[in-house]
Design a protein around this motif. Structure first.
Motif, mmCIF file in Angstrom:
data_model
loop_
_atom_site.group_PDB
_atom_site.id
_atom_site.type_symbol
_atom_site.label_atom_id
_atom_site.label_comp_id
_atom_site.label_asym_id
_atom_site.label_seq_id
_atom_site.Cartn_x
_atom_site.Cartn_y
_atom_site.Cartn_z
ATOM 1 N N ALA A 19 17.651 15.193 13.299
ATOM 2 C CA ALA A 19 17.046 14.212 13.841
ATOM 3 C C ALA A 19 17.459 13.428 12.665
ATOM 4 O O ALA A 19 17.246 12.190 12.133
ATOM 5 C CB ALA A 19 16.265 14.048 14.381
ATOM 6 N N ASN A 20 16.031 14.437 11.612
ATOM 7 C CA ASN A 20 15.808 13.431 10.263
ATOM 8 C C ASN A 20 16.904 13.023 9.240
ATOM 9 O O ASN A 20 17.367 11.689 8.456
ATOM 10 C CB ASN A 20 15.559 14.580 9.273
ATOM 11 C CG ASN A 20 14.357 13.829 8.277
ATOM 12 O OD1 ASN A 20 15.054 13.361 7.100
ATOM 13 N ND2 ASN A 20 13.049 13.486 8.649
ATOM 14 N N ARG A 21 18.341 14.090 9.187
ATOM 15 C CA ARG A 21 19.034 13.206 8.962
ATOM 16 C C ARG A 21 20.144 12.030 9.728
ATOM 17 O O ARG A 21 20.840 11.071 8.858
ATOM 18 C CB ARG A 21 20.280 14.422 8.558
ATOM 19 C CG ARG A 21 20.123 15.427 7.477
ATOM 20 C CD ARG A 21 21.099 16.889 7.633
ATOM 21 N NE ARG A 21 20.947 17.736 6.404
ATOM 22 C CZ ARG A 21 21.302 18.455 6.544
ATOM 23 N NH1 ARG A 21 22.052 19.368 7.349
ATOM 24 N NH2 ARG A 21 20.706 20.171 5.996
ATOM 25 N N LEU A 22 19.925 12.240 10.893
ATOM 26 C CA LEU A 22 20.472 10.854 11.376
ATOM 27 C C LEU A 22 19.459 9.469 11.221
ATOM 28 O O LEU A 22 19.871 8.718 11.179
ATOM 29 C CB LEU A 22 20.260 10.755 13.336
ATOM 30 C CG LEU A 22 20.910 9.998 14.143
ATOM 31 C CD1 LEU A 22 22.285 9.265 13.781
ATOM 32 C CD2 LEU A 22 20.833 10.298 15.623
ATOM 33 N N LEU A 23 18.592 9.459 10.798
ATOM 34 C CA LEU A 23 17.488 9.055 10.732
ATOM 35 C C LEU A 23 17.932 7.916 9.462
ATOM 36 O O LEU A 23 18.310 6.882 9.093
ATOM 37 C CB LEU A 23 16.044 8.994 10.315
ATOM 38 C CG LEU A 23 14.746 7.973 9.936
ATOM 39 C CD1 LEU A 23 14.405 7.182 10.696
ATOM 40 C CD2 LEU A 23 13.639 9.238 9.392
ATOM 41 N N ALA A 33 16.070 2.073 12.099
ATOM 42 C CA ALA A 33 15.836 3.925 12.100
ATOM 43 C C ALA A 33 14.211 3.891 12.286
ATOM 44 O O ALA A 33 13.356 3.609 10.737
ATOM 45 C CB ALA A 33 16.446 4.555 12.412
ATOM 46 N N LYS A 34 13.312 4.477 12.723
ATOM 47 C CA LYS A 34 12.347 5.031 12.499
ATOM 48 C C LYS A 34 11.818 6.965 13.451
ATOM 49 O O LYS A 34 12.851 6.487 14.274
ATOM 50 C CB LYS A 34 10.906 3.939 13.148
ATOM 51 C CG LYS A 34 10.353 2.696 12.141
ATOM 52 C CD LYS A 34 9.827 3.151 10.505
ATOM 53 C CE LYS A 34 10.006 1.622 10.517
ATOM 54 N NZ LYS A 34 9.536 1.881 8.693
ATOM 55 N N MET A 35 10.984 7.332 12.722
ATOM 56 C CA MET A 35 11.001 8.646 13.928
ATOM 57 C C MET A 35 9.993 9.013 13.918
ATOM 58 O O MET A 35 8.931 8.683 12.981
ATOM 59 C CB MET A 35 11.814 9.718 12.064
ATOM 60 C CG MET A 35 11.758 11.282 13.480
ATOM 61 S SD MET A 35 13.103 11.980 12.380
ATOM 62 C CE MET A 35 12.620 13.847 13.016
ATOM 63 N N LEU A 36 9.627 8.976 15.091
ATOM 64 C CA LEU A 36 8.348 9.606 15.654
ATOM 65 C C LEU A 36 8.100 10.733 15.658
ATOM 66 O O LEU A 36 8.247 11.563 16.600
ATOM 67 C CB LEU A 36 7.882 8.802 16.934
ATOM 68 C CG LEU A 36 7.063 9.003 17.639
ATOM 69 C CD1 LEU A 36 5.314 8.307 16.660
ATOM 70 C CD2 LEU A 36 5.937 8.411 18.397
ATOM 71 N N VAL A 37 6.987 11.901 15.739
ATOM 72 C CA VAL A 37 7.568 13.041 15.127
ATOM 73 C C VAL A 37 5.272 13.402 15.649
ATOM 74 O O VAL A 37 4.761 12.912 15.352
ATOM 75 C CB VAL A 37 7.172 13.923 13.989
ATOM 76 C CG1 VAL A 37 8.707 13.426 13.761
ATOM 77 C CG2 VAL A 37 5.863 13.495 13.062
ATOM 78 N N ASN A 38 5.289 15.321 15.974
ATOM 79 C CA ASN A 38 4.686 15.519 16.459
ATOM 80 C C ASN A 38 3.614 15.855 15.633
ATOM 81 O O ASN A 38 2.446 15.861 14.604
ATOM 82 C CB ASN A 38 4.192 16.052 17.355
ATOM 83 C CG ASN A 38 3.287 16.382 18.560
ATOM 84 O OD1 ASN A 38 2.417 15.129 18.461
ATOM 85 N ND2 ASN A 38 3.099 17.178 19.333
ATOM 86 N N ASN A 39 4.693 16.712 14.326
ATOM 87 C CA ASN A 39 3.922 17.230 12.744
ATOM 88 C C ASN A 39 4.669 16.519 11.538
ATOM 89 O O ASN A 39 5.773 17.008 12.032
ATOM 90 C CB ASN A 39 4.348 18.964 12.818
ATOM 91 C CG ASN A 39 3.230 19.303 14.187
ATOM 92 O OD1 ASN A 39 2.230 19.124 14.602
ATOM 93 N ND2 ASN A 39 4.164 19.538 15.642
ATOM 94 N N ILE A 216 25.706 15.045 7.924
ATOM 95 C CA ILE A 216 25.538 15.158 6.648
ATOM 96 C C ILE A 216 25.758 14.539 5.394
ATOM 97 O O ILE A 216 26.625 14.275 5.453
ATOM 98 C CB ILE A 216 26.199 16.684 7.035
ATOM 99 C CG1 ILE A 216 25.187 17.222 5.433
ATOM 100 C CG2 ILE A 216 27.497 16.903 6.402
ATOM 101 C CD1 ILE A 216 25.594 19.462 5.560
ATOM 102 N N ASP A 217 24.819 14.592 4.567
ATOM 103 C CA ASP A 217 24.881 14.118 3.383
ATOM 104 C C ASP A 217 26.127 14.454 2.740
ATOM 105 O O ASP A 217 25.504 15.453 2.108
ATOM 106 C CB ASP A 217 23.729 13.469 2.577
ATOM 107 C CG ASP A 217 24.161 13.047 1.412
ATOM 108 O OD1 ASP A 217 25.032 12.224 1.045
ATOM 109 O OD2 ASP A 217 22.568 12.531 0.816
ATOM 110 N N ILE A 218 27.127 14.217 2.819
ATOM 111 C CA ILE A 218 28.384 14.741 1.560
ATOM 112 C C ILE A 218 28.269 14.285 0.158
ATOM 113 O O ILE A 218 29.450 15.284 -0.963
ATOM 114 C CB ILE A 218 29.923 14.363 1.837
ATOM 115 C CG1 ILE A 218 30.360 13.088 2.069
ATOM 116 C CG2 ILE A 218 29.865 15.379 3.197
ATOM 117 C CD1 ILE A 218 31.410 12.414 2.159
#
Length: 427
Positions: A19-23, A33-39, A216-218
């Motif tokens: 998910a972080n890589r997609l962000l 894009a933003k990412m919302l997480v619990n931790n 993935i970041d190639i």
């Protein structure tokens, strides 16, 4: 277009990494894009954390306690199932209100409850859900194994100590089924295998399901000098190095027993291997497995950065995963991006990633003899054939898993989801 990615953790676990890589891939390709997480684990400004540290911990503990209670005071399978009893109403948050598309990923262990899912769907915002395991398509489990009850209605769940026709799995199954009958969700599976499984699910088969791999970041994961990588990591320059790895190496689902049996067979068949072969291990449990493996083990229990992780891949000759349940393993993708041939069982999405004897070896499921054949095949490659296989690993990742390709595939998905919402609202 503004997209809100929702995942329980920022960095811990395969789903979080994906998910972080997609962000990052989306932001690099013109999608805000933003990412919302619990931790939250970093200071990344694009990653937002749900407030209330202690409240979140209490919810997590409370849900595990309820599972413990409902399962007859048994800790068995305590983390193999999730009823989604507790969570947070994220529809009240500004980041939710500002988003055009809500993109769910792995949302268990106190992140979102079934009630919270209903709140999200009732908001009217288009919802895309990337499945990193089978939970969204089953009653309560993350992996069905040999069970096919999810195709109809669950119940009599083998993961519950006290199960029956109307057990917890059946009740949650019916709740999820009702949500999917009332609201539209566009499901994404990371592998074609999971797509085929999901299309058989009585929970979500009525929804649209597509398959898009993780990115993935190639430019980060790429081939570099093995000699320099080994020197930097203080690994031997004159040995064949096989990499193994998992978040928890001793997890039975990662096939540790099969790995041990294969290593002992190799050791017995080729006495000279002791002086030619060493193991590199990544993950929790390195210390506990070292004494069991008949070869020298170079352990890395904690890897602090992806740059360091890429260096480890570039230091080894092969990556081996004996995992018994997989979707689309990040470690295979990372290894192949660095030009490292891989070997694994013919299970889940692994055969989609590894092309047999082209960029690695796909062994018959749970077949130790075929694992031995795979090791023999890979370890005896000539330098020229190894170079060809290494190049084909890299080409597979460039063609299928690059950030640009995956981000553009998701852009189409988001546009479709938004168009469907407009049609639904005008209908």
């Amino acid at each position: 277009m503004k997209v809100l990615i929702v995942n329980t953790s920022e960095r811990v676990g395969g789903a979080a990494v994906a998910a972080n890589r997609l962000l990052k891939a989306l932001n690099k390709n013109g999608i805000a894009a933003k990412m919302l997480v619990n931790n939250k684990n970093t200071d990344d400004s694009d990653v937002l954390e749900i407030p209330g540290k202690w409240r979140k911990k209490i919810k997590f503990v409370f849900e595990r306690f309820l599972i413990f209670l409902l399962n007859g005071f048994s800790k068995k399978n305590l983390f193999d199932i999730d009823p989604a009893f507790t969570g947070t109403n994220i529809t009240r948050l500004d980041c939710f209100k500002e988003a055009d598309v809500i993109h769910l990923h792995w949302i268990n262990q106190g992140m979102l409850s079934l009630k919270n899912l209903r709140q999200i769907l009732q908001s009217g915002k288009p919802v895309v859900w990337t499945m990193h395991d089978q939970w969204a398509s089953t009653g309560i489990c993350h992996s069905t194994g040999d069970c096919i009850a999810f195709r109809n209605s669950c119940g009599s769940c083998p993961l519950l100590t006290h199960s029956g026709e109307r057990d917890l799995s059946k009740r949650i199954f019916l709740h999820k089924q009702e949500l999917n009958q009332q609201y539209s969700v566009l499901y994404i599976t990371c592998s074609k295998w999971l797509k085929s499984q999901s299309e058989d699910s009585g929970v979500i088969r009525m929804q649209q399901i597509k398959s898009i791999p993780n990115p993935i970041d190639i430019n980060l994961f790429k081939p570099v000098s093995k000699t320099e990588s080994r020197s930097a990591l203080h690994l031997p320059l004159d040995k064949k190095l096989i990499l193994i790895g998992a978040v928890k190496l001793t997890d039975w689902r990662k096939g540790f027993d099969y790995m041990l049996r294969a290593f002992y067979r190799l050791d017995g068949m080729y006495s000279s291997l002791k002086n030619q072969l060493e193991i590199v291990a990544i993950g929790n449990g390195v210390n506990s497995i070292q004494k069991d493996i008949p070869f020298t083990v170079n352990g890395f229990s904690y890897v602090s950065s992806e740059k360091e992780l890429a260096r480890i891949y570039n230091a080894v000759d092969f990556f081996f995963t004996p995992s018994l349940f997989e979707n689309l393993p990040n470690m295979i993708m990372e290894a192949m991006a660095c030009g490292v041939p891989c070997m694994g069982f013919e299970v889940g999405g692994i055969p989609e990633m590894i092309d047999h004897k082209e960029n690695g070896y796909v062994a018959r499921y749970r077949d130790v003899e075929d694992l031995i054949s795979g090791f023999s095949y890979l370890l005896n490659l000539s330098d020229n054939n190894y170079a060809v296989m290494s190049r084909q690993c890299r080409e597979k990742v460039e063609n299928f898993y690059s950030e640009d390709r995956v981000a553009n595939l998701y852009k189409v998905v988001y546009e479709d989801a938004m168009s469907e919402r407009v049609i639904r609202n005008n209908g």
